[in-house]
Design an enzyme around this catalytic site. Structure first.
Site, mmCIF file in Angstrom:
data_model
loop_
_atom_site.group_PDB
_atom_site.id
_atom_site.type_symbol
_atom_site.label_atom_id
_atom_site.label_comp_id
_atom_site.label_asym_id
_atom_site.label_seq_id
_atom_site.Cartn_x
_atom_site.Cartn_y
_atom_site.Cartn_z
ATOM 1 N N SER A 62 0.806 -1.349 -0.108
ATOM 2 C CA SER A 62 0.068 0.096 -0.053
ATOM 3 C C SER A 62 0.638 1.403 0.025
ATOM 4 O O SER A 62 1.953 1.349 0.384
ATOM 5 C CB SER A 62 -0.899 0.121 1.275
HETATM 6 N N1 SAH Z 1 -0.636 -4.799 4.005
HETATM 7 C C1 SAH Z 1 -0.179 -5.029 2.840
HETATM 8 C C2 SAH Z 1 -1.042 -5.055 1.666
HETATM 9 C C3 SAH Z 1 -1.009 -6.257 0.435
HETATM 10 S S1 SAH Z 1 -2.101 -6.200 -0.679
HETATM 11 C C4 SAH Z 1 0.999 -4.393 2.358
HETATM 12 O O1 SAH Z 1 1.341 -3.388 2.613
HETATM 13 O O2 SAH Z 1 2.125 -4.913 1.824
HETATM 14 C C5 SAH Z 1 -3.401 -7.471 0.109
HETATM 15 C C6 SAH Z 1 -2.922 -8.725 0.366
HETATM 16 O O3 SAH Z 1 -4.183 -9.286 0.725
HETATM 17 C C7 SAH Z 1 -2.624 -9.563 -0.623
HETATM 18 O O4 SAH Z 1 -1.140 -9.883 -0.440
HETATM 19 C C8 SAH Z 1 -3.442 -10.705 -0.847
HETATM 20 O O5 SAH Z 1 -2.740 -11.698 -1.350
HETATM 21 C C9 SAH Z 1 -4.066 -10.904 0.411
HETATM 22 N N2 SAH Z 1 -5.388 -11.190 0.520
HETATM 23 C C10 SAH Z 1 -6.364 -11.188 -0.357
HETATM 24 N N3 SAH Z 1 -7.383 -12.002 -0.151
HETATM 25 C C11 SAH Z 1 -7.046 -12.421 1.230
HETATM 26 C C12 SAH Z 1 -7.816 -13.278 1.919
HETATM 27 N N4 SAH Z 1 -9.067 -13.813 2.005
HETATM 28 N N5 SAH Z 1 -7.191 -13.529 3.180
HETATM 29 C C13 SAH Z 1 -6.057 -13.444 3.270
HETATM 30 N N6 SAH Z 1 -5.289 -12.559 2.742
HETATM 31 C C14 SAH Z 1 -5.751 -12.123 1.608
#
Ligand code: SAH
Length: 209
Positions: A62
């Site tokens: 993000s």
């Molecule tokens: N906080 C992270 C954001 C990553 S993007 C950062 O700043 O790096 C969001 C993440 O949510 C992705 O890695 C994706 O794989 C994960 N995601 C999507 N659906 C999900 C679910 N049902 N359960 C757990 N993680 C999930």
């Protein structure tokens, strides 16, 4: 590295403080956590830019301001236990682990979780608990949580997630499909007060059920 520290300082001044983030602790940790270590090498030079970046598997880390904003609205306290859904790069996880006592984080893509676990362990965090799986339904075993932070967007708020909030607990979650908004949910006994905050763009929360 000196150069990254300078870029980080500027990121906090120009992107975070300038846009109205005031929480002293949030500002302090955003200045401290080495964001570039959570970004793939090929994008490292852009780590402190005002944007999200690819982290592989079609996912993103993000934008710095959004990380600071979501953390601030949770009004975290030192003793809090926090659940994060979407570990991704682990950057937001580190920000949380700097502020609260225990962080529980769930990621559905194994390779991303493994990578994040490695970086966070190398940085010495001992208060982070990892789970690989579908976070749509939270992590019941360790509930209730004082706060929940969701970094992938469902089309509507999963009830089982909000039910894992403690009385007085707060959850920040992006909601919507193409057009999304950050929603703050505050639990008071068995009532859930919801407030729409700002428009955002997150990857979708994948559901396996
Ligand atoms: N906080 C992270 C954001 C990553 S993007 C950062 O700043 O790096 C969001 C993440 O949510 C992705 O890695 C994706 O794989 C994960 N995601 C999507 N659906 C999900 C679910 N049902 N359960 C757990 N993680 C999930």
């Amino acid at each position: 590295m000196e150069e990254f520290a300078t870029l980080r300082e500027r990121m906090v001044e120009e992107q975070i403080i300038a846009r109205g983030v005031k929480d002293k602790k949030v500002i302090e940790v955003m200045k401290k956590v080495p964001r570039h270590l959570f970004v793939p090498e090929e994008y490292r030079e852009y780590s402190y830019d005002d944007e999200p970046l690819p982290i592989g598997e079609g996912q993103t880390i993000s934008q710095p301001y959004i990380v600071a904003y979501m953390t601030e609205v949770l009004e975290l306290k030192e003793d809090d236990k926090v659940l994060e859904i979407g570990t991704g790069s682990g950057y937001q996880t580190a920000i949380l682990a700097e502020i609260v006592k225990e962080v529980y984080t769930v990621e559905i893509i194994e390779s991303l979780s493994k990578k994040a676990q490695k970086v966070l362990k190398e940085l010495g965090y001992k208060n982070i608990h990892f789970k690989i799986g579908d976070g749509t339904y939270g992590w019941k075993e360790y509930s209730p949580y004082n706060a929940i932070l969701v970094t992938a967007a469902p089309s509507k708020i999963p009830e089982s997630l909000q039910n894992q909030l403690d009385d007085g607990g707060r959850m920040i979650i992006p909601v919507g499909s193409f057009f999304q908004e950050l929603v703050l949910v505050v639990r008071q006994k068995n009532k859930f007060k919801k407030k729409k905050l700002i428009p955002v763009r997150f990857v979708p929360l994948v559901s396996t059920h």
